[in-house]
Structures are given as C-alpha cells and as structure tokens.
Design a protein around this motif. Structure first.
Motif, PDB file in Angstrom:
ATOM      1  N   GLN A 571       0.490  -1.147  -0.022  1.00  0.00           N
ATOM      2  CA  GLN A 571      -0.307   0.161   0.296  1.00  0.00           C
ATOM      3  C   GLN A 571       0.904   1.864  -0.092  1.00  0.00           C
ATOM      4  N   PRO A 572       1.751   1.571  -0.540  1.00  0.00           N
ATOM      5  CA  PRO A 572       2.740   2.838  -0.990  1.00  0.00           C
ATOM      6  C   PRO A 572       1.869   3.824  -1.193  1.00  0.00           C
ATOM      7  N   GLN A 588      -5.223  -0.791 -18.119  1.00  0.00           N
ATOM      8  CA  GLN A 588      -5.657  -2.385 -17.240  1.00  0.00           C
ATOM      9  C   GLN A 588      -5.144  -2.185 -15.733  1.00  0.00           C
ATOM     10  N   VAL A 589      -3.964  -1.994 -15.703  1.00  0.00           N
ATOM     11  CA  VAL A 589      -2.896  -1.759 -14.676  1.00  0.00           C
ATOM     12  C   VAL A 589      -4.588  -1.017 -13.371  1.00  0.00           C
ATOM     13  N   LEU A 590      -4.575   0.750 -13.877  1.00  0.00           N
ATOM     14  CA  LEU A 590      -4.706   1.462 -13.191  1.00  0.00           C
ATOM     15  C   LEU A 590      -6.788   1.017 -12.802  1.00  0.00           C
ATOM     16  N   ALA A 591      -7.177   0.920 -13.839  1.00  0.00           N
ATOM     17  CA  ALA A 591      -8.243   0.564 -13.627  1.00  0.00           C
ATOM     18  C   ALA A 591      -8.409  -0.856 -12.231  1.00  0.00           C
ATOM     19  N   GLU A 592      -7.199  -1.961 -12.502  1.00  0.00           N
ATOM     20  CA  GLU A 592      -7.353  -2.801 -12.005  1.00  0.00           C
ATOM     21  C   GLU A 592      -7.257  -2.261 -10.207  1.00  0.00           C
ATOM     22  N   ARG A 596      -9.648  -2.451  -6.316  1.00  0.00           N
ATOM     23  CA  ARG A 596      -9.402  -2.824  -5.274  1.00  0.00           C
ATOM     24  C   ARG A 596      -9.460  -2.639  -3.993  1.00  0.00           C
ATOM     25  N   THR A 597      -9.967  -2.654  -3.456  1.00  0.00           N
ATOM     26  CA  THR A 597     -10.208  -1.659  -1.791  1.00  0.00           C
ATOM     27  C   THR A 597      -8.951  -1.394  -1.273  1.00  0.00           C
ATOM     28  N   ARG A 598      -8.044  -2.279  -1.081  1.00  0.00           N
ATOM     29  CA  ARG A 598      -7.110  -2.006  -0.461  1.00  0.00           C
ATOM     30  C   ARG A 598      -5.647  -0.776  -1.132  1.00  0.00           C
TER      31      ARG A 598
END
Length: 649
Positions: A571-572, A588-592, A596-598
């Motif tokens: 969690q940087p 796609q990475v940004l959307a993922e 994600r909640t964390r």
C-alpha cells in the motif's frame, strides 16, 4: 472679404452683385474660392483655398493659377476649359492640382466669368469643392471591382434572405449561369447540390450567427454536373443596426486537388505496402541465408582445427571463413537498413554518458587499432550526457570510429572530441570523430550517405558494405539529432553527430538539516513509492532521481502483475505507472488498482512517452492523478512527487 471685393468693382451690374450676395453664405462656409483676372493671375482667395492649397494669401496673390497645375490633365483639357470661359460661359468640371507640398488634391470646380461692357471676360470667380477623398474612394472601388471581376475565384453576394444580388464572371464561368439567370434567386436553390441538408443547415446557422464558414461544399453546374468546391462563406453586417445585411461565398473548384490528394494517399499506401513487402522479403531471405551460412562457417572452422591440414589448404579455409563472415555482416546490415528505412527501429531514448560509451567502443576496437597501427585520443569534457538510445548510439559510434581507423594511414591518429552547441531549438552536444586519412574529394561528398556507395574504396583492400554510413545517418536522425562531415584531401575527415543534451538540474537545498537541528525529536516522515516499468533504463533513471530524496523508499516492478502484488501488500503512498507494459497496459493496471479496496485511494501518476494531446486527455479522463511525459523534466518530476506525498499526510 470676397463679397466686398466683388461688390466694389464698378464694372459689375446690379444683377451680378445680387447674385453674388446669394452665394455669400455658401462661399464663406465651405467653398474654396479664388478670383483671377483675364490672364489667370490670382487677385484674391478665401481661407478655404489657402487651407487646401497649403499656400498663404500673400504667396498666392499675383501668382498665376498655373502654380497649382498638375500633370493629370492634357493640354486639350485646358484649351477646352479656357475656350468655354472666354466665350462668357460657365465652366464646370473636376480638376487635379498640386498643393505647396507637391501632393495631389482634387476639386470640383465652377468657374464663372464676369464680362466688361464689350462682353469680354474681365475677371473669373472660381468656386471649388474638395473631392480628394471621394476620388480616392472611387479609385479604390475601381481597383476592387477590377479585382473581383478578374479573379479566378467565383464570388456570389446575397441579401440577408439569401437572394442573390451579385455574381462575378468567374461564377458565371464555373457554374455556367449568366448573372441575369440567378439574380434574385435563393443561393441554396441555385448551384448547391442535393443530399447535403446537414452541411447546408450548418452553413446557414453559422452565417445567421454572424460567423464565417470554410469547408468543402458540393455544387451543381447549370448542365447538372457536380463538383466539390472549397467555399469560404461569410456575413456582412449592417454597421448601423448590427444585423445581417448580406452574405458572400468565395469558392473554387477543389475537385482536382481532392483527386491529387487521394492519388498521393494511394501512392503512400502503395509505397508502405511495398516497403512492408520488402521488409518481409528481406527478413525471410535473412533466415534462409543464415542457414547455409551456419554450415559454411561451422564446417570451415572445424577444418581449420585439423592439425593435418596443409598450409596451402589452411590459407584456403581462412579465405572461406573471412569471406563468409563478410557476407554475414552484409546480410545483417541489409536487414538493419530495411528496418531503418521502414522506420521500424524501436528506440528507448534515455540519458547516455558518452564518456563511458566511447570507452566501451575503444575496448571493442582495440584489436583493430593495433592491427592498423592507429592511435586513438579521447578528449571529451565531463559530464557529456546526451538523450539517445544507448544501443543505437553505440552502433553509430562503432561505425564512425571503425571507419576512421580503417580509412586512416599507418601510424595515423583518430581523435574524439566534444563541444556544446546552443541553438534556438535548445541545448545540444556535438561529438567529433576526426581522422588523419586521405580525406574525401569535395565533388564526392554528396555521394557519402548513399547505400552501397563506397566512393571507390570497393576497389581497394579495405572490406566494407557501403551501408554503415546510411544506417548511421538514419539512426542519428531518428534519435532527434544531426550528422555532418567536413573533409580535406590529404589531411583527413571530421565526422560529427549532434544530439540533444541531457541536463539533470541540481536540486535546491532543503531545510531538513536545519529542522533536525532545531527539533531533534521530530523525524521527517518516510514515504513509499512504487514504480511499475519494464524498461531497465527508465527504472534506473527514476531510481537515481528519487535517491536525491532520502525520505522516499522506492519499490520497482518490471511487470504489471508484480506491480499489482506489491501495491496490494505494501500500500505505497504513491504509484508511478508506465502506459506501454507487457501483458497489461497502464490503463488496465490503473483500472485494476481502482477496483481493489486496498489500493483504490492511492494516487497514480502516469510516466509515459505517449505525449500527444489526445493521449494526455485520455490519461486524465481515465483517472491518473497526474500525467508526466518522457523525456522527464527531472525538476518537475520531483516537485510533482513531493506535492502528492505531502497531500497524503
């Protein structure tokens, strides 16, 4: 003044004096008046005459009217004027005079003769009106009319309701209508081709708003044939009411230009297809040629190892190996040339230390230097860092330095020097490779960067393909640089390349030490930053840049999946993300991350070479907190990182 002067003349009849009395008001208010004797000598003038002529009354009294004469009128003009006056008749007309400064001015003149008892002219009264501005306006109008009558652009003028008021000859020639056939008709109904309702509505709406419209509009000739016009439609507003008074359309037949552009596009497409076919052919040929070359070189090498091989056969085998390796080099360079010409060379522009790179080239070329008995001197200032592709710049330098060695003389020298170049385009570094060889004849310099042209060296003992310099030239240009050469027969050549300089600005000193001294119990908070990037050079650059900020711990990931795992577990405080990644792109990475909640609330900054405006807009719409483009402005990059980290407190 003038009235009293005339009134005192005993030769004037009562009727004449009464007539002059009626003129008094007009004369004193606006007329330019002079009185002359029968010979044309000026007896008196009013203030208006002095004002427009530029002369004082004293300068005019006693002078002849010829003082004001210009070259505008012919002698016949003046003969006719004086004959009319001499006959006792009033003369009216327009006269061009010179003022005191030698400038022309125009007047509309009425010259009234006053006769003696014998009916002969005694004096003349000249009443004039200044029409200089009117004449200038008429002249401009004539020029303007001539312009619109002779231009090849068709012009149509309509009233506010769209009824045609005027068309010029070019309109008649282009559409085939006579002006009488279209005057008063709606311009949309005359000449505008059908099935353009949406475009016509757009044009009418734009004109109604008082704006201009430029674009392609299909028109129809009188004979029914259609053509595409490049039309410039505009409004003419009433200066008093501010409302639309007229509209105009200036247009030309654009069909030939459209055909030319389409032909050019087809030619470019065909050229690209041919280029692609050539590249594929060369690629296949490269594979097919390498297979037998592998056998030739491999088995020749085995034969060379045979201790029982005779000396004569050993020499033969060496020649086979030598020729095979030269052929392999040719195959490689032809394939490389095809990639360069097709602009399919993948480049990774990054800071490159030329001092280190030249030393690497020196090590690789040391055997050639020793064999050729040529010395190499390196004189580069430090730092000497350019923005380039490391591998391709090394290829360029190896080619230039090896050429400087091969085409040198025994005991010759090669010198590598650097200099700084400041231009209006920016800050550049220029690297010179100078040799003491035979040089190049001036008349052959233009052949230097042509493929397979070795300027006659193909007949000598030095091996080469004639491709290396062509590839070098193209690679330097692809990296945003320039290449050049100067040479003198018998003294040597100087090849140089110029590339954008990499300037890493020094960071301003922070007040961390002072803060620590005044408040030793307070320690600066540490932050974690994650950088997801597959290019090792880019990772190295960001790592070195962030190393200047001791309060940051950096994690790096060379794949999207590893980056997502690190983001989830650590969690940087901030994520730096490249767009072009293997497997998953940056979006796609940004959307993922957002799903994600964390990691949903972690700000993500894009760091990418996709620098077009549409790319930046797309990135911000996708949810990137900031969008930074390569090449990175290091100062801006560090400032941006600090700002986002401070917001996270």
């Amino acid at each position: 003044m003038l009235h009293s002067t005339l009134h005192g003349k005993k030769n004037f009849s009562h009727q004449e004096i009464e007539y002059l009395s009626h003129l008094r008001f007009a004369i004193d208010q606006h007329a330019i008046v002079s009185i002359a004797n029968a010979a044309g000598d000026i007896i008196d003038v009013n203030d208006k005459f002095c004002e427009i002529s530029g002369y004082s009354r004293e300068e005019l009294i006693g002078k002849n009217h010829r003082l004001l004469k210009s070259a505008e009128h012919s002698p016949a003009f003046f003969r006719q004027m004086w004959m009319t006056i001499a006959s006792g008749k009033v003369w009216q007309g327009e006269i061009c005079n010179f003022n005191k400064q030698g400038q022309e001015y125009w007047v509309r003149s009425t010259i009234v003769p006053f006769l003696d008892e014998n009916g002969l002219p005694l004096q003349y009264l000249s009443i004039r009106t200044d029409i200089t501005y009117t004449k200038l306006a008429e002249g401009r109008l004539r020029v303007f009319r001539r312009l619109i009558e002779t231009t090849e652009q068709a012009i149509r003028v309509s009233d506010a309701e769209g009824r045609i008021q005027y068309v010029n000859p070019a309109y008649e020639r282009l559409l085939g209508y006579r002006s009488r056939e279209v005057l008063g008709r709606d311009f949309v109904a005359v000449g505008t081709a059908g099935q353009q309702e949406e475009r016509v509505s757009e044009v009418l709406k734009t004109l109604a708003e008082g704006k201009s419209w430029t674009g392609l509009l299909k028109l129809t000739r009188k004979d029914g044939s259609e053509f595409m016009s490049l039309s410039n439609l505009g409004p003419i507003m009433d200066p008093n009411t501010g409302k639309l008074a007229n509209t105009f359309n200036m247009f030309v037949d654009y069909s030939a230009e459209i055909d030319r552009q389409q032909a050019l596009e087809r030619a470019v497409e065909e050229a690209n297809e041919a280029n692609q076919a050539k590249s594929e052919f060369l690629s296949r040929m490269s594979h097919e040629l390498r297979t037998p070359m592998n056998a030739i070189i491999g088995f020749s090498s085995l034969m060379e190892m045979d201790d029982e091989l005779s000396e004569n056969n050993r020499d033969n085998v060496n020649e086979i190996i030598k020729a095979s390796r030269h052929l392999l080099q040719l195959i490689n360079e032809v394939l490389d040339l095809a990639r360069v010409e097709a602009r399919k060379v993948e480049l990774s522009i990054e800071p490159v230390d030329c001092v280190v790179l030249v030393e690497e080239c020196h090590s690789l070329l040391r055997p050639l230097l020793e064999k050729s008995e040529v010395s190499l001197k390196i004189s580069l200032p430090e730092p000497f860092i350019v923005r380039a592709d490391h591998i391709r710049l090394k290829q360029v330098l190896l080619n230039l330095i090896s050429n400087a060695i091969k085409y040198n003389r025994r005991g010759g020298k090669v010198c590598i020097q650097g200099e700084t170049i400041e231009t209006t385009s920016g800050h550049f570094l220029r690297l010179h490779v100078q040799d003491t060889g035979n040089g190049i004849a001036p008349e052959r310099m233009k052949e230097l960067f042509r493929p397979f042209n070795r300027l006659g060296a193909e007949y000598g003992e030095i091996e080469g393909t004639g491709i290396g310099l062509v590839i070098t030239h193209s690679l330097v240009e692809l990296m945003g640089g320039e290449i050049g050469v100067s040479s003198e027969l018998g003294k040597g050549s100087d090849f140089w390349i110029q590339l954008p300089a990499e300037v890493l600005p020094e960071l301003q000193e922070t007040t961390t030490a002072t803060a620590t001294a005044t408040a030793p119990d307070q320690q600066q908070r540490r932050y974690t930053v994650l950088y997801i990037e597959d290019n090792p050079a880019n990772i190295k650059l960001v790592t070195q840049a962030l190393a200047r900020l001791p309060h940051i711990s950096l994690f790096t990931a060379h794949t999207p999946s590893l980056g997502l795992d690190l983001a989830h577990h650590h969690q940087p405080d901030l994520i730096l993300l490249d767009i072009n990644l293997p497997g998953m792109n940056g979006y796609q990475v940004l959307a993922e991350l957002k799903n994600r909640t964390r990691t949903a609330s972690i700000p993500v900054i894009a760091i990418t070479a996709n620098a077009m405006r549409r790319d930046i807009e797309r990135g911000k719409q996708a949810g990137f907190a900031e969008y930074l483009t390569k090449p990175l402005d290091i100062s801006l990059f560090l400032r941006t990182v600090n700002e986002f980290l401070e917001r996270s407190e």
